[in-house]
Design a protein around this motif. Structure first.
Motif, PDB file in Angstrom:
ATOM      1  N   SER A  88       0.978  -1.382  -0.059  1.00  0.00           N
ATOM      2  CA  SER A  88      -0.016  -0.086  -0.179  1.00  0.00           C
ATOM      3  C   SER A  88       0.914   1.047   0.027  1.00  0.00           C
ATOM      4  CB  SER A  88      -0.767  -0.183   0.904  1.00  0.00           C
ATOM      5  OG  SER A  88       0.211   0.129   2.256  1.00  0.00           O
ATOM      6  N   ASP A  89       0.164   2.721   0.310  1.00  0.00           N
ATOM      7  CA  ASP A  89       1.265   4.079   0.077  1.00  0.00           C
ATOM      8  C   ASP A  89       2.286   4.237   1.497  1.00  0.00           C
ATOM      9  OD1 ASP A  89      -0.365   4.254  -2.412  1.00  0.00           O
ATOM     10  OD2 ASP A  89      -1.819   5.571  -1.549  1.00  0.00           O
ATOM     11  N   ILE A  90       3.057   4.177   1.445  1.00  0.00           N
ATOM     12  CA  ILE A  90       3.950   4.261   2.904  1.00  0.00           C
ATOM     13  C   ILE A  90       3.823   4.553   3.495  1.00  0.00           C
ATOM     14  CG2 ILE A  90       6.059   3.084   1.764  1.00  0.00           C
ATOM     15  CD1 ILE A  90       7.146   5.739   1.699  1.00  0.00           C
ATOM     16  N   THR A  91       3.631   5.225   4.937  1.00  0.00           N
ATOM     17  CA  THR A  91       3.294   6.302   5.319  1.00  0.00           C
ATOM     18  C   THR A  91       4.171   7.207   6.110  1.00  0.00           C
ATOM     19  OG1 THR A  91       3.462   4.933   7.627  1.00  0.00           O
ATOM     20  CG2 THR A  91       1.324   5.037   6.405  1.00  0.00           C
ATOM     21  N   SER A  92       4.455   8.576   6.755  1.00  0.00           N
ATOM     22  CA  SER A  92       5.651   8.930   6.558  1.00  0.00           C
ATOM     23  C   SER A  92       6.075   8.677   7.957  1.00  0.00           C
ATOM     24  CB  SER A  92       5.404  10.321   7.463  1.00  0.00           C
ATOM     25  OG  SER A  92       4.313   9.941   8.090  1.00  0.00           O
ATOM     26  N   GLN A  93       5.512   7.233   8.052  1.00  0.00           N
ATOM     27  CA  GLN A  93       6.362   6.632   9.806  1.00  0.00           C
ATOM     28  C   GLN A  93       7.085   5.751   9.334  1.00  0.00           C
ATOM     29  OE1 GLN A  93       6.494   7.496  12.987  1.00  0.00           O
ATOM     30  NE2 GLN A  93       8.473   5.755  12.938  1.00  0.00           N
ATOM     31  N   GLN A  94       6.780   4.731   7.771  1.00  0.00           N
ATOM     32  CA  GLN A  94       7.394   3.921   7.275  1.00  0.00           C
ATOM     33  C   GLN A  94       8.211   4.551   6.551  1.00  0.00           C
ATOM     34  OE1 GLN A  94       4.211   2.510   5.188  1.00  0.00           O
ATOM     35  NE2 GLN A  94       4.236   0.809   6.332  1.00  0.00           N
ATOM     36  N   TRP A  95       8.375   5.626   5.679  1.00  0.00           N
ATOM     37  CA  TRP A  95       9.921   6.413   5.635  1.00  0.00           C
ATOM     38  C   TRP A  95      10.624   6.333   6.557  1.00  0.00           C
ATOM     39  CZ3 TRP A  95      11.198   6.102   0.760  1.00  0.00           C
ATOM     40  CH2 TRP A  95      12.545   7.000   0.634  1.00  0.00           C
ATOM     41  N   SER A  96      10.197   7.185   7.752  1.00  0.00           N
ATOM     42  CA  SER A  96      11.028   7.589   8.806  1.00  0.00           C
ATOM     43  C   SER A  96      12.202   6.398   9.333  1.00  0.00           C
ATOM     44  CB  SER A  96      10.182   8.399  10.171  1.00  0.00           C
ATOM     45  OG  SER A  96      11.325   8.887  10.534  1.00  0.00           O
ATOM     46  N   THR A  97      11.031   5.510   9.531  1.00  0.00           N
ATOM     47  CA  THR A  97      12.021   4.239  10.147  1.00  0.00           C
ATOM     48  C   THR A  97      13.006   3.331   8.713  1.00  0.00           C
ATOM     49  OG1 THR A  97      10.375   3.667  10.309  1.00  0.00           O
ATOM     50  CG2 THR A  97      11.544   2.083  10.655  1.00  0.00           C
ATOM     51  N   TYR A  98      12.503   3.601   7.680  1.00  0.00           N
ATOM     52  CA  TYR A  98      13.926   3.631   6.325  1.00  0.00           C
ATOM     53  C   TYR A  98      14.632   3.928   6.743  1.00  0.00           C
ATOM     54  CZ  TYR A  98      15.023   2.381   2.216  1.00  0.00           C
ATOM     55  OH  TYR A  98      16.170   2.074   1.041  1.00  0.00           O
ATOM     56  N   SER A  99      14.344   5.738   6.052  1.00  0.00           N
ATOM     57  CA  SER A  99      15.380   6.577   6.177  1.00  0.00           C
ATOM     58  C   SER A  99      16.687   6.249   6.916  1.00  0.00           C
ATOM     59  CB  SER A  99      15.068   7.468   6.488  1.00  0.00           C
ATOM     60  OG  SER A  99      14.298   7.920   5.160  1.00  0.00           O
ATOM     61  N   LYS A 100      16.113   5.798   8.766  1.00  0.00           N
ATOM     62  CA  LYS A 100      17.091   5.977   9.606  1.00  0.00           C
ATOM     63  C   LYS A 100      17.880   5.332   9.381  1.00  0.00           C
ATOM     64  CE  LYS A 100      14.069   9.004  12.520  1.00  0.00           C
ATOM     65  NZ  LYS A 100      13.541   9.647  14.068  1.00  0.00           N
ATOM     66  N   SER A 101      17.337   3.826   8.954  1.00  0.00           N
ATOM     67  CA  SER A 101      18.217   2.659   9.283  1.00  0.00           C
ATOM     68  C   SER A 101      19.567   2.731   8.217  1.00  0.00           C
ATOM     69  CB  SER A 101      16.802   1.519   7.825  1.00  0.00           C
ATOM     70  OG  SER A 101      17.019   1.966   7.188  1.00  0.00           O
ATOM     71  N   LEU A 102      19.465   3.059   7.314  1.00  0.00           N
ATOM     72  CA  LEU A 102      20.617   3.957   6.301  1.00  0.00           C
ATOM     73  C   LEU A 102      21.763   4.961   6.999  1.00  0.00           C
ATOM     74  CD1 LEU A 102      18.382   4.281   2.435  1.00  0.00           C
ATOM     75  CD2 LEU A 102      19.149   2.681   3.424  1.00  0.00           C
ATOM     76  N   GLN A 103      21.460   5.202   7.913  1.00  0.00           N
ATOM     77  CA  GLN A 103      21.947   5.777   8.522  1.00  0.00           C
ATOM     78  C   GLN A 103      22.674   7.272   7.644  1.00  0.00           C
ATOM     79  OE1 GLN A 103      24.591   2.815  10.264  1.00  0.00           O
ATOM     80  NE2 GLN A 103      23.860   4.027  12.544  1.00  0.00           N
ATOM     81  N   TYR A 108      26.772   7.849   4.382  1.00  0.00           N
ATOM     82  CA  TYR A 108      26.614   8.857   2.801  1.00  0.00           C
ATOM     83  C   TYR A 108      27.130  10.990   3.346  1.00  0.00           C
ATOM     84  CZ  TYR A 108      24.076   4.770   2.306  1.00  0.00           C
ATOM     85  OH  TYR A 108      24.134   3.785   2.195  1.00  0.00           O
ATOM     86  N   PRO A 109      27.662  11.190   3.603  1.00  0.00           N
ATOM     87  CA  PRO A 109      28.415  12.455   4.268  1.00  0.00           C
ATOM     88  C   PRO A 109      28.100  13.022   2.471  1.00  0.00           C
ATOM     89  CG  PRO A 109      30.130  11.394   3.796  1.00  0.00           C
ATOM     90  CD  PRO A 109      29.498  10.021   3.974  1.00  0.00           C
ATOM     91  N   GLY A 246      31.701  16.945   1.665  1.00  0.00           N
ATOM     92  CA  GLY A 246      31.335  15.824   2.070  1.00  0.00           C
ATOM     93  C   GLY A 246      31.794  14.362   1.208  1.00  0.00           C
ATOM     94  N   THR A 247      32.753  15.132   0.117  1.00  0.00           N
ATOM     95  CA  THR A 247      32.983  14.441  -0.749  1.00  0.00           C
ATOM     96  C   THR A 247      34.935  14.008  -1.404  1.00  0.00           C
ATOM     97  OG1 THR A 247      31.616  14.671  -2.359  1.00  0.00           O
ATOM     98  CG2 THR A 247      33.480  13.808  -3.607  1.00  0.00           C
ATOM     99  N   GLN A 248      35.434  15.416  -0.828  1.00  0.00           N
ATOM    100  CA  GLN A 248      36.542  15.458  -1.346  1.00  0.00           C
ATOM    101  C   GLN A 248      37.209  15.363  -0.035  1.00  0.00           C
ATOM    102  OE1 GLN A 248      37.944  15.562  -3.706  1.00  0.00           O
ATOM    103  NE2 GLN A 248      35.515  15.160  -4.485  1.00  0.00           N
ATOM    104  N   ALA A 249      38.391  14.827   0.380  1.00  0.00           N
ATOM    105  CA  ALA A 249      39.272  15.132   1.754  1.00  0.00           C
ATOM    106  C   ALA A 249      39.579  16.303   1.749  1.00  0.00           C
ATOM    107  CB  ALA A 249      39.571  13.815   2.161  1.00  0.00           C
ATOM    108  N   GLU A 250      39.836  17.137   1.729  1.00  0.00           N
ATOM    109  CA  GLU A 250      40.195  18.601   1.554  1.00  0.00           C
ATOM    110  C   GLU A 250      41.440  18.642   2.174  1.00  0.00           C
ATOM    111  OE1 GLU A 250      37.503  21.276   3.390  1.00  0.00           O
ATOM    112  OE2 GLU A 250      36.118  22.194   0.972  1.00  0.00           O
TER     113      GLU A 250
END
Length: 591
Positions: A88-103, A108-109, A246-250
């Motif tokens: 079904s359509d995802i909820t805001s809570q589901q998206w928040s849980t999924y995003s936080k699991s990615l850290q 991903y700086p 985040g990409t370059q080690a300056e």
């Protein structure tokens, strides 16, 4: 009369030797030319290396950005896969849980957020709002616009830093809207043109990154189907300055960069407060274009202060300075030798005048002084002529160049340098022995007690390359001048080891008393000396083998003969020229 003419000719030779000739100046000039040639070649080689290094650093910067954008693309497609996997359509809570699991902040700086934008048609808008109100009563779509559809940001994480973006309708602005439609029609990940993110308080350049997803997880294969089945996009907002940090080690970068999207400047190291020290007069610079997800980015890359400091051309400067020092040393050496010759000749002239004015009672002293004067003239002649060849070798090859140019010299030049070291060692050995010979104190020394066996063992233990050689002598005490006899014995043992043709050998010392003389004989099992060369072997600077094979000066037997003859003794060689040599010395019992 003939003797007088010969003496005048010798004196003329010494006078000429005391002057700087064209050959000396030519040698110095060639040395300077060689020095500057080596410096120029080294500088050219080093410059090429630096340019290659800069090219690698430039490619590295661009490739890092490409790799990081590929990583972000994978995150977005991962979000698409997650949405397709939910029935079904995802909820805001589901998206928040999924995003936080990615850290995202840790793994991903550079990314500013991770969210979902839905496509809402006008007839679906009320129903869309009703669903969002149930989850978030304060949710609203903004701003208003006149486009025929809605593309509101439904979810975005982390919420705290992206709160202003919730409900933002992407269709309100042309860059955001045109890119999202291209992503929908192509089915591919795409970037927007430069924009200012609503969550960026600094109002610096940024962009959005879209990946489309369609109803029921389908992958339409034509534009019409994609437009009909589009459900939305996963997206990531980027602030360009944050992305670059985040990409370059300056702190490890040797280049500074500027990035344009068309005529729009996305990033400039000159304008950002970071660890890169921009070089206002860079050693190298270049421009590169690359296509990234529908946009063409132009990179202007130039070397920075760190590159200049870590890759200076000091190697070629060392070669130049070292070469000029050698040239100056060579000139000073020529001038010194010329001056020494003139002073020796002047001193000899003065002594000759004084000796001629001496009385008959000083005749013997006059003879001894003339002998010393002849020795001095002979030494001056040797210093200005026989040593010229090794000195030329020093000038031509330059030992310091080996240390400074080891990585850039061809193999042939390295062989030349090896030859230089060999000749330099031989020259130093020759000079040392020559000085020893000229400084021999030939005053008569009284007899002292010497144990022949102990003295032979002591001498052998102090010589180099003696591990595989043995020396036997009778255990008897003899009365003989200790210091001059030790010099004679040391040179005899040293010659036997040095000129041996095998790694091991036996040296035997015999002793007897013969007609009021000590008869000391040293016999070895090395190569013999042909009878025709017995007399020549005891002359100065004479060796019977190539000087490249034997590191000797040819002074050993000459020094022995000089000492023994001074004590009214004699030296002779006994050998059949095949195997084994015997040196026989007769030394008076009383000095």
């Amino acid at each position: 009369m003939d003797d007088g003419l010969q003496n005048n000719e010798k004196r003329e030779k010494l006078v000429r030797a005391g002057k700087m000739h064209s050959i000396h100046w030519l040698i110095v000039l060639l040395s300077v030319v060689l020095t500057f040639s080596a410096w120029y070649y080294s500088q050219f080689q080093q410059s090429q290396k630096l340019e290659i290094q800069f090219e690698r650093e430039a490619e590295k910067v661009v490739n890092l950005i490409k790799q990081r954008m590929t990583l972000y693309e994978n995150i977005l497609w991962g979000g698409v896969a997650y949405i397709d996997a939910v029935d079904s359509d995802i909820t805001s809570q589901q998206w928040s849980t999924y995003s936080k699991s990615l850290q995202i902040d840790i793994n991903y700086p550079g990314i500013n957020g991770f969210g979902v934008i839905h496509n809402v048609q006008p007839d679906e808008f009320d129903n869309y709002l009703q669903k969002q109100y149930q989850q978030r009563p304060d949710y609203k779509v903004h701003p208003t616009h006149t486009n025929p559809e809605y593309w509101p940001i439904t979810f975005v994480e982390p919420l705290a830093s992206n709160k202003q973006a919730i409900g933002l309708d992407i269709a309100f602005e042309s860059n955001r809207y045109s890119s999202i439609k291209k992503a929908r029609d192509s089915g591919k990940a795409l970037l927007t043109a430069p924009i200012i993110l609503v969550q960026d308080n600094k109002q610096t350049p940024g962009f959005l990154f879209y990946t489309p997803f369609y109803k029921d997880g389908l992958k339409p294969d034509n534009i019409a189907e994609r437009r009909r089945l589009i459900k939305g996009v996963t997206y990531a907002p980027f602030i360009m300055e944050k992305l670059m940090k985040g990409t370059q080690a300056e702190t490890n970068r040797y280049v500074s960069i500027k990035i344009w999207d068309g005529a729009d400047l996305l990033f400039d190291d000159h304008l950002n407060d970071n660890a890169i020290e921009v070089d206002e007069s860079p050693l190298f610079s270049k421009k590169m274009e690359t296509v990234l997800y529908g946009r063409t980015w132009t990179f202007s890359i130039q070397s920075n202060i760190s590159f200049r400091e870590d890759t200076t051309l000091n190697q070629s400067s060392i070669i130049l300075i070292g070469g000029l020092i050698i040239d100056a040393f060579l000139l000073v050496l020529f001038l010194f030798l010329s001056k020494a010759n003139r002073q020796a000749l002047k001193y000899a002239d003065q002594m000759t005048i004084e000796l001629k004015n001496k009385t008959k009672h000083l005749e013997k002293s006059n003879i001894d002084l003339e002998k010393s004067n002849n020795d001095l003239e002979q030494f001056s002649y040797v210093a200005s002529h026989d040593l010229k060849s090794p000195l030329n070798a020093i000038e031509q090859l330059g030992s310091w160049i080996e240390e400074d140019c080891e990585d850039i010299l061809p193999e042939e030049s390295k062989e030349h340098l090896a030859l230089l070291r060999q000749r330099s060692k031989r020259m130093l050995k020759l000079l040392d022995d020559l000085l020893d010979y000229s400084r021999l104190n030939l005053t008569t020394v009284a007899n002292d007690k010497v144990n022949l066996e102990e003295k032979a063992k002591d001498i052998l233990s102090l010589l180099e390359s003696n591990d595989n050689f043995s020396c036997t002598a009778p255990n008897i005490d003899i009365n003989i001048p200790q210091l001059p006899f030790e010099i004679v014995l040391r040179n005899l043992i040293s010659n036997s080891i040095k000129h041996h043709d095998k790694p091991t050998g036996q040296i035997t010392i015999h002793y007897a008393i013969k007609n009021n003389f000590h008869e000391v004989s040293l016999e070895d099992d090395g190569p013999g000396i042909p009878e025709a060369f017995h007399d020549k072997a005891m002359e100065m600077f004479q060796t019977l083998q190539s000087r490249d094979k034997v590191e000797g000066s040819g002074m050993g037997l000459a020094m022995i003969k000089r000492i023994v003859v001074h004590y009214h003794g004699s030296v002779n060689i006994i050998s059949d020229g095949k195997r084994g040599t015997k040196i026989n010395i007769l030394w008076p019992l009383n000095p």
